[in-house]
Write a protein that holds these residues in place. Structure first.
Motif, PDB file in Angstrom:
ATOM      1  N   SER A 194       1.253 -32.184  -9.222  1.00 29.22           N
ATOM      2  CA  SER A 194       0.201 -31.192  -8.980  1.00 29.22           C
ATOM      3  C   SER A 194       0.598 -29.810  -9.479  1.00 29.22           C
ATOM      4  CB  SER A 194      -0.118 -31.126  -7.478  1.00 29.22           C
ATOM      5  OG  SER A 194      -0.622 -32.364  -7.019  1.00 29.22           O
ATOM      6  N   GLY A 195       1.765 -29.702 -10.094  1.00 25.85           N
ATOM      7  CA  GLY A 195       2.173 -28.454 -10.724  1.00 25.85           C
ATOM      8  C   GLY A 195       3.214 -27.645  -9.986  1.00 25.85           C
ATOM      9  N   HIS A 196       3.673 -28.106  -8.828  1.00 25.20           N
ATOM     10  CA  HIS A 196       4.662 -27.350  -8.053  1.00 25.20           C
ATOM     11  C   HIS A 196       6.084 -27.718  -8.465  1.00 25.20           C
ATOM     12  CE1 HIS A 196       1.828 -25.717  -5.024  1.00 25.20           C
ATOM     13  NE2 HIS A 196       1.165 -26.843  -5.228  1.00 25.20           N
ATOM     14  N   ASP A 197       6.916 -26.704  -8.712  1.00 21.16           N
ATOM     15  CA  ASP A 197       8.345 -26.948  -8.867  1.00 21.16           C
ATOM     16  C   ASP A 197       8.905 -27.318  -7.494  1.00 21.16           C
ATOM     17  OD1 ASP A 197       8.222 -26.287 -11.536  1.00 21.16           O
ATOM     18  OD2 ASP A 197       8.952 -24.231 -11.255  1.00 21.16           O
ATOM     19  N   CYS A 198       9.669 -28.400  -7.425  1.00 21.11           N
ATOM     20  CA  CYS A 198      10.137 -28.927  -6.145  1.00 21.11           C
ATOM     21  C   CYS A 198      11.662 -28.964  -6.088  1.00 21.11           C
ATOM     22  CB  CYS A 198       9.588 -30.336  -5.922  1.00 21.11           C
ATOM     23  SG  CYS A 198       7.779 -30.414  -5.823  1.00 21.11           S
ATOM     24  N   TYR A 199      12.195 -28.532  -4.952  1.00 19.68           N
ATOM     25  CA  TYR A 199      13.635 -28.504  -4.733  1.00 19.68           C
ATOM     26  C   TYR A 199      13.934 -29.101  -3.359  1.00 19.68           C
ATOM     27  CZ  TYR A 199      13.153 -24.922  -8.354  1.00 19.68           C
ATOM     28  OH  TYR A 199      12.832 -24.242  -9.503  1.00 19.68           O
ATOM     29  N   ALA A 200      14.636 -30.214  -3.327  1.00 21.86           N
ATOM     30  CA  ALA A 200      15.005 -30.848  -2.058  1.00 21.86           C
ATOM     31  C   ALA A 200      16.495 -30.626  -1.812  1.00 21.86           C
ATOM     32  CB  ALA A 200      14.683 -32.337  -2.093  1.00 21.86           C
ATOM     33  N   LEU A 201      16.828 -30.042  -0.673  1.00 21.88           N
ATOM     34  CA  LEU A 201      18.213 -29.708  -0.352  1.00 21.88           C
ATOM     35  C   LEU A 201      18.836 -30.761   0.558  1.00 21.88           C
ATOM     36  CD1 LEU A 201      17.769 -25.925   0.598  1.00 21.88           C
ATOM     37  CD2 LEU A 201      18.013 -26.932  -1.682  1.00 21.88           C
ATOM     38  N   SER A 202      20.135 -30.979   0.388  1.00 18.60           N
ATOM     39  CA  SER A 202      20.932 -31.717   1.370  1.00 18.60           C
ATOM     40  C   SER A 202      21.799 -30.700   2.097  1.00 18.60           C
ATOM     41  CB  SER A 202      21.824 -32.770   0.695  1.00 18.60           C
ATOM     42  OG  SER A 202      21.071 -33.857   0.218  1.00 18.60           O
ATOM     43  N   LEU A 203      21.586 -30.555   3.393  1.00 12.86           N
ATOM     44  CA  LEU A 203      22.379 -29.613   4.168  1.00 12.86           C
ATOM     45  C   LEU A 203      23.850 -30.044   4.160  1.00 12.86           C
ATOM     46  CD1 LEU A 203      19.844 -29.320   7.110  1.00 12.86           C
ATOM     47  CD2 LEU A 203      20.257 -27.604   5.327  1.00 12.86           C
ATOM     48  N   LEU A 204      24.733 -29.119   4.460  1.00 14.58           N
ATOM     49  CA  LEU A 204      26.164 -29.418   4.422  1.00 14.58           C
ATOM     50  C   LEU A 204      26.495 -30.619   5.317  1.00 14.58           C
ATOM     51  CD1 LEU A 204      27.865 -25.900   4.477  1.00 14.58           C
ATOM     52  CD2 LEU A 204      27.523 -27.432   2.519  1.00 14.58           C
ATOM     53  N   GLY A 205      27.413 -31.448   4.838  1.00 15.43           N
ATOM     54  CA  GLY A 205      27.823 -32.628   5.581  1.00 15.43           C
ATOM     55  C   GLY A 205      26.841 -33.781   5.498  1.00 15.43           C
ATOM     56  N   GLN A 206      25.787 -33.615   4.691  1.00 12.81           N
ATOM     57  CA  GLN A 206      24.749 -34.634   4.567  1.00 12.81           C
ATOM     58  C   GLN A 206      24.580 -35.001   3.092  1.00 12.81           C
ATOM     59  OE1 GLN A 206      23.526 -35.098   7.965  1.00 12.81           O
ATOM     60  NE2 GLN A 206      25.108 -33.531   8.185  1.00 12.81           N
ATOM     61  N   GLY A 207      24.153 -36.231   2.831  1.00 11.81           N
ATOM     62  CA  GLY A 207      23.918 -36.636   1.445  1.00 11.81           C
ATOM     63  C   GLY A 207      25.162 -36.470   0.595  1.00 11.81           C
ATOM     64  N   GLU A 208      24.983 -35.854  -0.566  1.00  7.16           N
ATOM     65  CA  GLU A 208      26.099 -35.625  -1.484  1.00  7.16           C
ATOM     66  C   GLU A 208      26.686 -34.218  -1.355  1.00  7.16           C
ATOM     67  OE1 GLU A 208      27.420 -37.949  -3.072  1.00  7.16           O
ATOM     68  OE2 GLU A 208      25.909 -39.520  -3.283  1.00  7.16           O
ATOM     69  N   SER A 209      26.274 -33.476  -0.318  1.00 10.34           N
ATOM     70  CA  SER A 209      26.790 -32.118  -0.127  1.00 10.34           C
ATOM     71  C   SER A 209      28.209 -32.137   0.433  1.00 10.34           C
ATOM     72  CB  SER A 209      25.871 -31.334   0.824  1.00 10.34           C
ATOM     73  OG  SER A 209      24.611 -31.099   0.233  1.00 10.34           O
ATOM     74  N   ASP A 210      28.899 -31.011   0.262  1.00 12.15           N
ATOM     75  CA  ASP A 210      30.257 -30.879   0.793  1.00 12.15           C
ATOM     76  C   ASP A 210      30.241 -30.813   2.317  1.00 12.15           C
ATOM     77  OD1 ASP A 210      31.294 -30.869  -1.752  1.00 12.15           O
ATOM     78  OD2 ASP A 210      31.479 -28.676  -1.883  1.00 12.15           O
ATOM     79  N   GLU A 211      31.390 -31.098   2.910  1.00 14.29           N
ATOM     80  CA  GLU A 211      31.542 -31.052   4.359  1.00 14.29           C
ATOM     81  C   GLU A 211      32.337 -29.820   4.767  1.00 14.29           C
ATOM     82  OE1 GLU A 211      33.319 -34.632   5.790  1.00 14.29           O
ATOM     83  OE2 GLU A 211      32.134 -35.915   4.460  1.00 14.29           O
ATOM     84  N   PRO A 212      31.854 -29.075   5.757  1.00 18.22           N
ATOM     85  CA  PRO A 212      32.638 -27.948   6.271  1.00 18.22           C
ATOM     86  C   PRO A 212      33.822 -28.444   7.092  1.00 18.22           C
ATOM     87  CG  PRO A 212      30.657 -28.241   7.580  1.00 18.22           C
ATOM     88  CD  PRO A 212      30.553 -29.218   6.443  1.00 18.22           C
ATOM     89  N   ALA A 213      34.802 -27.581   7.307  1.00 22.03           N
ATOM     90  CA  ALA A 213      35.984 -27.957   8.088  1.00 22.03           C
ATOM     91  C   ALA A 213      35.692 -27.784   9.568  1.00 22.03           C
ATOM     92  CB  ALA A 213      37.181 -27.093   7.666  1.00 22.03           C
ATOM     93  N   ASP A 214      34.831 -28.629  10.086  1.00 23.40           N
ATOM     94  CA  ASP A 214      34.437 -28.564  11.483  1.00 23.40           C
ATOM     95  C   ASP A 214      34.013 -29.963  11.904  1.00 23.40           C
ATOM     96  OD1 ASP A 214      33.760 -27.651  13.989  1.00 23.40           O
ATOM     97  OD2 ASP A 214      32.493 -26.008  13.280  1.00 23.40           O
ATOM     98  N   SER A 215      33.713 -30.114  13.185  1.00 22.47           N
ATOM     99  CA  SER A 215      33.296 -31.426  13.671  1.00 22.47           C
ATOM    100  C   SER A 215      31.801 -31.664  13.463  1.00 22.47           C
ATOM    101  CB  SER A 215      33.638 -31.565  15.163  1.00 22.47           C
ATOM    102  OG  SER A 215      33.005 -30.540  15.909  1.00 22.47           O
ATOM    103  N   VAL A 216      31.053 -30.584  13.199  1.00 23.52           N
ATOM    104  CA  VAL A 216      29.620 -30.705  12.930  1.00 23.52           C
ATOM    105  C   VAL A 216      29.287 -29.959  11.645  1.00 23.52           C
ATOM    106  CG1 VAL A 216      28.987 -30.985  15.358  1.00 23.52           C
ATOM    107  CG2 VAL A 216      29.064 -28.687  14.363  1.00 23.52           C
TER     108      VAL A 216
END
Length: 335
Positions: free
Chosen positions: A100-122
């Motif tokens: 429909s013409g919209h540029d689309c960007y889907a994010l993976s929050l940290l620790g989810q999907g292929e994103s990096d993990e922070p040095a924390d338990s959550v």
């Protein structure tokens, strides 16, 4: 926004402040054991946050033939909830809205999907997740976008919008939005109200939801996974595929729920500076009708409840229903 390519990096420059940030143009080493294969026209990039950690971004640009109107269509930025990642939007809604013409960007929050993990338990807090979304928008999106959030992703967007206003510091930290769409969102007070209502009115459902989500039983029980997220008519092999992707998507909890609930409700938004669509699913097993009404009342809007569809509205068998409601709303904003 200008784009420069140098080696294995793509640099996005924001014209408003001329800051640049590196986004890997090649894929990193896979973090998910079950891979999501992108569809035609989609690309996987990685947005580097000020911390040095990177967020996965699945991009699908809008079709040019539908973008050449008088008013450029706003870009859409999608934020997932617990046990999901960017792929949940890439399956159906990114192709739909980009067509429909919209540029689309889907994010993976940290620790989810292929994103990096922070040095924390959550993975983070309501505040850190909202700032990560804001940082991505600030450095990569030229015009004010519409934020689309599902479940706990909707709560993150609510916190984001609570920081929009006349305060110049907040404006610098949280870029302006064109609008926001809350899809089966956790209400402003959190999920505790929903849980208590279920305990007293639907004790069996309360037990199932707790077992499915808190004990992660949806990861091993196909029937429970279907009942929690999807319609009863979804075929086993499709549920199985999504079940495996959800299991791999959440390598660490999105929040510490006790700390999250202690920080709620999200701050009120008097004279909210943007249009908000609050949309729920009639067959939602997680967020009940009272939760939907609470969110709508918070923003002073009428909720839209889509019939015959479950919590994962963007993946369910009738995913077009919710997508069409949003598209109609978006078209109304352009008039």
């Amino acid at each position: 926004m200008s784009v420069c390519v140098s080696g294995s990096y793509t640099l996005f420059a924001n014209r408003s402040n001329l800051k640049t940030v590196a986004v890997l143009s090649r894929e990193k080493k896979n973090k998910m054991g079950v891979q999501y294969d992108l569809k035609q026209g989609q690309s996987r990039n990685f947005h580097e946050l000020p911390s040095g950690l990177s967020m996965e971004v699945i991009v699908q640009k809008g079709e040019e033939k539908k973008k050449n109107g008088e008013h450029p269509l706003p870009p859409l930025v999608f934020v997932h909830g617990s046990y999901h990642a960017a792929w949940c939007w890439a399956e159906h809604w990114l192709p739909f809205f980009s067509s429909s013409g919209h540029d689309c960007y889907a994010l993976s929050l940290l620790g989810q999907g292929e994103s990096d993990e922070p040095a924390d338990s959550v993975a983070g807090t309501l505040q850190t997740h909202a700032r990560d979304v804001a940082d991505f928008i600030c450095r990569n999106i030229r015009s004010p976008p519409v934020l689309v959030g599902h479940s706990f992703g909707g709560l993150i967007i609510q916190y984001y919008t609570s920081n929009l206003g006349s305060d110049k510091l907040k404006e610098d930290l949280y870029p302006k939005l064109k609008g926001a769409v809350l899809v089966c969102s956790v209400p402003p007070s959190g999920n505790s109200g929903v849980v208590w209502r279920y305990i007293f009115s639907k004790p069996i459902a309360a037990f199932k939801v707790t077992r499915s989500l808190a004990a992660k039983a949806f990861q091993t029980s196909l029937p429970l996974c279907r009942e929690t997220f999807f319609s009863a008519t979804m075929e086993d092999h499709v549920v199985k595929r999504y079940q495996e992707l959800m299991k791999e998507s959440s390598r660490m909890p999105l929040f510490d729920l006790r700390k999250l609930n202690a920080s709620l409700p999200v701050p009120s938004v008097p004279n909210c500076p943007l249009e908000i669509l609050v949309m729920g699913a009639k067959d939602d097993f997680i967020v009940d009708e009272e939760g939907l009404k609470e969110t709508a009342k918070f923003y002073g809007v009428s909720p839209v409840c889509v019939e015959a569809i479950a919590h994962d509205m963007m993946l369910d068998v009738s995913w077009e229903k919710g997508a069409k409601v949003i598209l109609s709303w978006l078209n109304g904003q352009e008039k």
